[in-house]
Design an enzyme around this catalytic site. Sequence first.
Site, PDB file in Angstrom:
ATOM      1  N   SER A  89     -34.787   8.642 -30.567  1.00  0.00           N
ATOM      2  CA  SER A  89     -35.559   7.704 -31.380  1.00  0.00           C
ATOM      3  C   SER A  89     -34.635   6.858 -32.245  1.00  0.00           C
ATOM      4  O   SER A  89     -34.845   5.651 -32.411  1.00  0.00           O
ATOM      5  CB  SER A  89     -36.547   8.469 -32.267  1.00  0.00           C
ATOM      6  OG  SER A  89     -37.514   9.125 -31.497  1.00  0.00           O
ATOM      7  N   GLN A 110     -45.096   8.067 -34.762  1.00  0.00           N
ATOM      8  CA  GLN A 110     -45.135   8.648 -33.431  1.00  0.00           C
ATOM      9  C   GLN A 110     -46.452   8.321 -32.742  1.00  0.00           C
ATOM     10  O   GLN A 110     -47.531   8.535 -33.308  1.00  0.00           O
ATOM     11  CB  GLN A 110     -44.958  10.166 -33.516  1.00  0.00           C
ATOM     12  CG  GLN A 110     -43.665  10.611 -34.170  1.00  0.00           C
ATOM     13  CD  GLN A 110     -42.431  10.214 -33.368  1.00  0.00           C
ATOM     14  OE1 GLN A 110     -42.480  10.113 -32.150  1.00  0.00           O
ATOM     15  NE2 GLN A 110     -41.327  10.000 -34.055  1.00  0.00           N
ATOM     16  N   ARG A 168     -46.896  42.916 -46.850  1.00  0.00           N
ATOM     17  CA  ARG A 168     -47.363  41.717 -46.173  1.00  0.00           C
ATOM     18  C   ARG A 168     -48.361  40.954 -47.059  1.00  0.00           C
ATOM     19  O   ARG A 168     -49.238  41.547 -47.673  1.00  0.00           O
ATOM     20  CB  ARG A 168     -48.037  42.067 -44.842  1.00  0.00           C
ATOM     21  CG  ARG A 168     -47.088  42.556 -43.764  1.00  0.00           C
ATOM     22  CD  ARG A 168     -47.864  42.947 -42.508  1.00  0.00           C
ATOM     23  NE  ARG A 168     -48.554  41.803 -41.939  1.00  0.00           N
ATOM     24  CZ  ARG A 168     -48.048  41.014 -41.005  1.00  0.00           C
ATOM     25  NH1 ARG A 168     -46.818  41.239 -40.539  1.00  0.00           N
ATOM     26  NH2 ARG A 168     -48.745  40.017 -40.524  1.00  0.00           N
TER      27      ARG A 168
END
Length: 428
Positions: A89, A110, A168
């Site tokens: 790009s 994009q 967690r």
Amino acid sequence: MEAGAGRPRAHLAALVLARGGSKGIPLKNIKLLAGVPLIGWVLRAATDAGVFHSVWVSTDHDEIEKVAKQFGAQVHRRSPEVSQDSSTSLEAIREFLSHHHEVDIVGNIQATSPCLHPSDLIKVADLIQKEGFDSVFSVVRRHQFRWSEVKKGENKMTEPQNLNPAKRYRRQDWPGELYENGSFYFAKRHLIEKGYLQGGKMAYYEMRAEHSVDIDIDIDWPIAEQRVLSFGYFGKEPLKEVKLLVCSIDGCLTNGRIYVTEDQKEMVSYDYRDIVGIDLLKKRGIQVRLISERDCSKTLSAMQLGCVAKVSATNKLQVLEDWQKDMGLSWKEVAYLGNEETDVECLKTAGMSGVPADACTVAQKAAGYICKSNGGCGAVREFAEHIFLLLEKVNSARKQMEEMSSAGKETGGNENSRRGNKGLMKKE
């Protein structure tokens, strides 16, 4: 555009890179997504944002150039040197700048981000032009736990990268992490000329997760269509509920073929799915009327559709206008499904328009939606489903307009920045 005190504002150009040689999906950039060429979604958002001095598409393909111009973009024909599979790009953008010295800032958008909204682009333009950032790129927040990779044959265990397995997080207790989503990269000329798309005084712009859609492989297409219909940007004009669908009989309700018997009687065939589509529209309070240039009144009587019809119509647009006035509707409340040159003016006039997949070229160019189904093979049912999905957009479209109006007054809370000078070399 003026920046005040007689000083002109820096030229901000939107640039969409669209090669013709996509390996994943042939001519992916102009493949129809929810009835609109993929590249059309971002060009519509860029144009309606109203912050760009110019909107460009850089391409090496004639068909992509035609579509780009249909959506009001200017076209830069890129050279073969920057149109290879290995081209980046950054290389294509630098070539563009070498031909357009008036451009000071490039907003590289994009083509594969069809849920991009003008309100996002407005806020990013403010970060560059008013807040003084040199580069801004889009990110999305994700709640994903990462683990180290263990390659085949390695004698080691995987390790947690962003969590403690003994403690967690619950999703609602963890803010997640920011990832580039590839929707856009804005950068000033001096950075790009040095070989960077990200550098200097940098900022990220956090997009909503539902707007973060990137199409790379064909399996993504059906999912992306549903996402676009739910969260895509459909233009400045607020959507209204459709109250009338006018459908051309020959080539839409039927496949256009006429069978003649030995006793000179005409016969046509139709798809039962289309009859179901008409019934569903009626149940939603939408009137369905039929139109034909032929005298097919006997055929219609045999089909027993219960629809108002105009046959032997020499001027379809006049019939459409008469129906619209008689019902007291605005054009935004009228939908039209046609397939021939004689339908073009009706397609352009109606607020919502569609054609079967096998419609003539000029009709396809005039339509807002191109069905996947051929005429007489489910196109009416498909267009009915499209109408139902767009009806669900009415409320969300109003909300979009509110966001756009407020975006010009504030930049929002997404302008966190960090410094760095590494360039991005992402391929198209």
